[in-house]
Design a protein around this motif. Structure first.
Motif, PDB file in Angstrom:
ATOM      1  N   SER A 106      61.894  50.435  69.176  1.00 20.71           N
ATOM      2  CA  SER A 106      60.448  50.554  69.028  1.00 20.71           C
ATOM      3  C   SER A 106      59.784  49.368  69.724  1.00 20.71           C
ATOM      4  O   SER A 106      60.405  48.312  69.884  1.00 20.71           O
ATOM      5  CB  SER A 106      60.065  50.590  67.544  1.00 20.71           C
ATOM      6  OG  SER A 106      60.479  49.411  66.895  1.00 20.71           O
ATOM      7  N   PRO A 107      58.520  49.537  70.143  1.00 22.86           N
ATOM      8  CA  PRO A 107      57.858  48.442  70.853  1.00 22.86           C
ATOM      9  C   PRO A 107      57.406  47.347  69.892  1.00 22.86           C
ATOM     10  O   PRO A 107      57.231  47.581  68.691  1.00 22.86           O
ATOM     11  CB  PRO A 107      56.645  49.122  71.492  1.00 22.86           C
ATOM     12  CG  PRO A 107      56.349  50.267  70.580  1.00 22.86           C
ATOM     13  CD  PRO A 107      57.665  50.729  70.062  1.00 22.86           C
ATOM     14  N   SER A 108      57.237  46.166  70.408  1.00 26.43           N
ATOM     15  CA  SER A 108      56.677  45.041  69.654  1.00 26.43           C
ATOM     16  C   SER A 108      55.246  44.808  70.111  1.00 26.43           C
ATOM     17  O   SER A 108      54.873  45.144  71.231  1.00 26.43           O
ATOM     18  CB  SER A 108      57.514  43.783  69.873  1.00 26.43           C
ATOM     19  OG  SER A 108      58.823  43.952  69.389  1.00 26.43           O
ATOM     20  N   ASP A 109      54.493  44.248  69.221  1.00 29.85           N
ATOM     21  CA  ASP A 109      53.065  44.004  69.451  1.00 29.85           C
ATOM     22  C   ASP A 109      52.871  42.591  69.967  1.00 29.85           C
ATOM     23  O   ASP A 109      53.338  41.633  69.357  1.00 29.85           O
ATOM     24  CB  ASP A 109      52.334  44.174  68.110  1.00 29.85           C
ATOM     25  CG  ASP A 109      50.962  44.758  68.278  1.00 29.85           C
ATOM     26  OD1 ASP A 109      50.085  44.440  67.453  1.00 29.85           O
ATOM     27  OD2 ASP A 109      50.752  45.541  69.225  1.00 29.85           O
ATOM     28  N   PHE A 110      52.156  42.450  71.089  1.00 28.98           N
ATOM     29  CA  PHE A 110      51.896  41.131  71.644  1.00 28.98           C
ATOM     30  C   PHE A 110      50.398  40.972  71.885  1.00 28.98           C
ATOM     31  O   PHE A 110      49.710  41.931  72.258  1.00 28.98           O
ATOM     32  CB  PHE A 110      52.661  40.938  72.962  1.00 28.98           C
ATOM     33  CG  PHE A 110      54.150  40.938  72.791  1.00 28.98           C
ATOM     34  CD1 PHE A 110      54.879  42.104  72.897  1.00 28.98           C
ATOM     35  CD2 PHE A 110      54.828  39.750  72.505  1.00 28.98           C
ATOM     36  CE1 PHE A 110      56.257  42.111  72.722  1.00 28.98           C
ATOM     37  CE2 PHE A 110      56.203  39.746  72.335  1.00 28.98           C
ATOM     38  CZ  PHE A 110      56.917  40.916  72.445  1.00 28.98           C
ATOM     39  N   TRP A 111      49.936  39.741  71.706  1.00 27.53           N
ATOM     40  CA  TRP A 111      48.522  39.440  71.863  1.00 27.53           C
ATOM     41  C   TRP A 111      48.339  38.300  72.854  1.00 27.53           C
ATOM     42  O   TRP A 111      49.106  37.331  72.870  1.00 27.53           O
ATOM     43  CB  TRP A 111      47.904  39.025  70.527  1.00 27.53           C
ATOM     44  CG  TRP A 111      47.797  40.150  69.542  1.00 27.53           C
ATOM     45  CD1 TRP A 111      48.751  40.552  68.658  1.00 27.53           C
ATOM     46  CD2 TRP A 111      46.670  41.003  69.344  1.00 27.53           C
ATOM     47  NE1 TRP A 111      48.280  41.617  67.920  1.00 27.53           N
ATOM     48  CE2 TRP A 111      47.008  41.914  68.315  1.00 27.53           C
ATOM     49  CE3 TRP A 111      45.406  41.102  69.935  1.00 27.53           C
ATOM     50  CZ2 TRP A 111      46.124  42.892  67.873  1.00 27.53           C
ATOM     51  CZ3 TRP A 111      44.540  42.075  69.479  1.00 27.53           C
ATOM     52  CH2 TRP A 111      44.895  42.967  68.456  1.00 27.53           C
ATOM     53  N   GLY A 112      47.288  38.410  73.639  1.00 29.79           N
ATOM     54  CA  GLY A 112      46.892  37.306  74.483  1.00 29.79           C
ATOM     55  C   GLY A 112      45.925  36.411  73.723  1.00 29.79           C
ATOM     56  O   GLY A 112      45.449  36.760  72.639  1.00 29.79           O
ATOM     57  N   GLN A 113      45.651  35.263  74.302  1.00 25.37           N
ATOM     58  CA  GLN A 113      44.651  34.393  73.686  1.00 25.37           C
ATOM     59  C   GLN A 113      43.275  35.031  73.905  1.00 25.37           C
ATOM     60  O   GLN A 113      43.072  35.771  74.830  1.00 25.37           O
ATOM     61  CB  GLN A 113      44.709  32.974  74.287  1.00 25.37           C
ATOM     62  CG  GLN A 113      43.941  32.788  75.586  1.00 25.37           C
ATOM     63  CD  GLN A 113      44.601  33.361  76.811  1.00 25.37           C
ATOM     64  OE1 GLN A 113      45.580  34.089  76.724  1.00 25.37           O
ATOM     65  NE2 GLN A 113      44.048  33.030  77.970  1.00 25.37           N
ATOM     66  N   GLY A 114      42.368  34.783  73.055  1.00 28.87           N
ATOM     67  CA  GLY A 114      41.041  35.355  73.190  1.00 28.87           C
ATOM     68  C   GLY A 114      40.267  34.713  74.327  1.00 28.87           C
ATOM     69  O   GLY A 114      40.502  33.563  74.695  1.00 28.87           O
ATOM     70  N   THR A 115      39.351  35.477  74.875  1.00 27.81           N
ATOM     71  CA  THR A 115      38.448  34.948  75.896  1.00 27.81           C
ATOM     72  C   THR A 115      37.020  35.304  75.490  1.00 27.81           C
ATOM     73  O   THR A 115      36.730  36.437  75.118  1.00 27.81           O
ATOM     74  CB  THR A 115      38.812  35.480  77.296  1.00 27.81           C
ATOM     75  OG1 THR A 115      37.972  34.862  78.279  1.00 27.81           O
ATOM     76  CG2 THR A 115      38.671  36.993  77.405  1.00 27.81           C
ATOM     77  N   GLN A 116      36.146  34.318  75.552  1.00 22.76           N
ATOM     78  CA  GLN A 116      34.784  34.490  75.056  1.00 22.76           C
ATOM     79  C   GLN A 116      33.915  35.213  76.077  1.00 22.76           C
ATOM     80  O   GLN A 116      33.918  34.871  77.272  1.00 22.76           O
ATOM     81  CB  GLN A 116      34.166  33.125  74.720  1.00 22.76           C
ATOM     82  CG  GLN A 116      32.724  33.184  74.245  1.00 22.76           C
ATOM     83  CD  GLN A 116      32.592  33.772  72.851  1.00 22.76           C
ATOM     84  OE1 GLN A 116      33.374  33.466  71.954  1.00 22.76           O
ATOM     85  NE2 GLN A 116      31.589  34.619  72.663  1.00 22.76           N
ATOM     86  N   VAL A 117      33.181  36.189  75.587  1.00 19.51           N
ATOM     87  CA  VAL A 117      32.151  36.858  76.381  1.00 19.51           C
ATOM     88  C   VAL A 117      30.829  36.675  75.647  1.00 19.51           C
ATOM     89  O   VAL A 117      30.717  37.014  74.459  1.00 19.51           O
ATOM     90  CB  VAL A 117      32.467  38.357  76.545  1.00 19.51           C
ATOM     91  CG1 VAL A 117      31.278  39.088  77.165  1.00 19.51           C
ATOM     92  CG2 VAL A 117      33.701  38.540  77.414  1.00 19.51           C
ATOM     93  N   THR A 118      29.860  36.121  76.320  1.00 21.61           N
ATOM     94  CA  THR A 118      28.542  35.902  75.733  1.00 21.61           C
ATOM     95  C   THR A 118      27.501  36.546  76.618  1.00 21.61           C
ATOM     96  O   THR A 118      27.430  36.244  77.812  1.00 21.61           O
ATOM     97  CB  THR A 118      28.244  34.415  75.570  1.00 21.61           C
ATOM     98  OG1 THR A 118      29.263  33.804  74.778  1.00 21.61           O
ATOM     99  CG2 THR A 118      26.895  34.212  74.894  1.00 21.61           C
ATOM    100  N   VAL A 119      26.722  37.445  76.032  1.00 20.98           N
ATOM    101  CA  VAL A 119      25.685  38.149  76.778  1.00 20.98           C
ATOM    102  C   VAL A 119      24.334  37.760  76.202  1.00 20.98           C
ATOM    103  O   VAL A 119      24.072  37.979  75.015  1.00 20.98           O
ATOM    104  CB  VAL A 119      25.876  39.672  76.710  1.00 20.98           C
ATOM    105  CG1 VAL A 119      24.831  40.375  77.578  1.00 20.98           C
ATOM    106  CG2 VAL A 119      27.279  40.056  77.156  1.00 20.98           C
TER     107      VAL A 119
END
Length: 121
Positions: A106-119
């Motif tokens: 089964s696949p494993s879950d991976f996350w990247g670091q967050g990147t801020q978006v400000t509008v």
């Protein structure tokens, strides 16, 4: 396995930004790649997903404005964000379900670091 996110930043309403996420390391195959976002004081929500067959899905609030462009690199997912709105502000995270090795059942879950978006309005 690592996910490296880049892009984001500041934009005015109606403007555009592009996010990019690259997976590296021991990767046998990728089941799906996704973008999530978390606005201040809110729960993280799924924004967009691309499946191995290239099929994409978007949350209703970004349909017609955000797009995951086709990539030759299957280990990368971009998010093109057009006609940005102040409510798109938040931290954007890339996520992938990855089989690191052929023998993984089964696949494993991976996350990247967050990147801020400000509008800004």
């Amino acid at each position: 396995v690592q996910l490296q996110a880049s892009g984001g930043g500041l934009a005015v309403a109606g403007g555009s930004l592009r996010l990019s996420c690259a997976a590296s390391g021991s990767i046998f195959s990728i089941e799906s790649m996704r973008w999530y976002r978390q606005a201040p004081g809110k729960q993280r929500e799924l924004v967009a997903v691309i499946l191995p067959n290239g099929e994409t899905h978007y949350v209703d609030s970004v349909k017609g404005r955000f797009m995951i462009p086709r990539q030759n690199d299957k280990n990368r997912v971009d998010l093109r964000m057009d006609r940005l709105k102040p409510e798109d502000t938040g931290v954007y995270y890339c996520n992938a379900q990855i089989y690191p090795r052929r023998e993984n059942s089964s696949p494993s879950d991976f996350w990247g670091q967050g990147t801020q978006v400000t509008v800004s309005s």
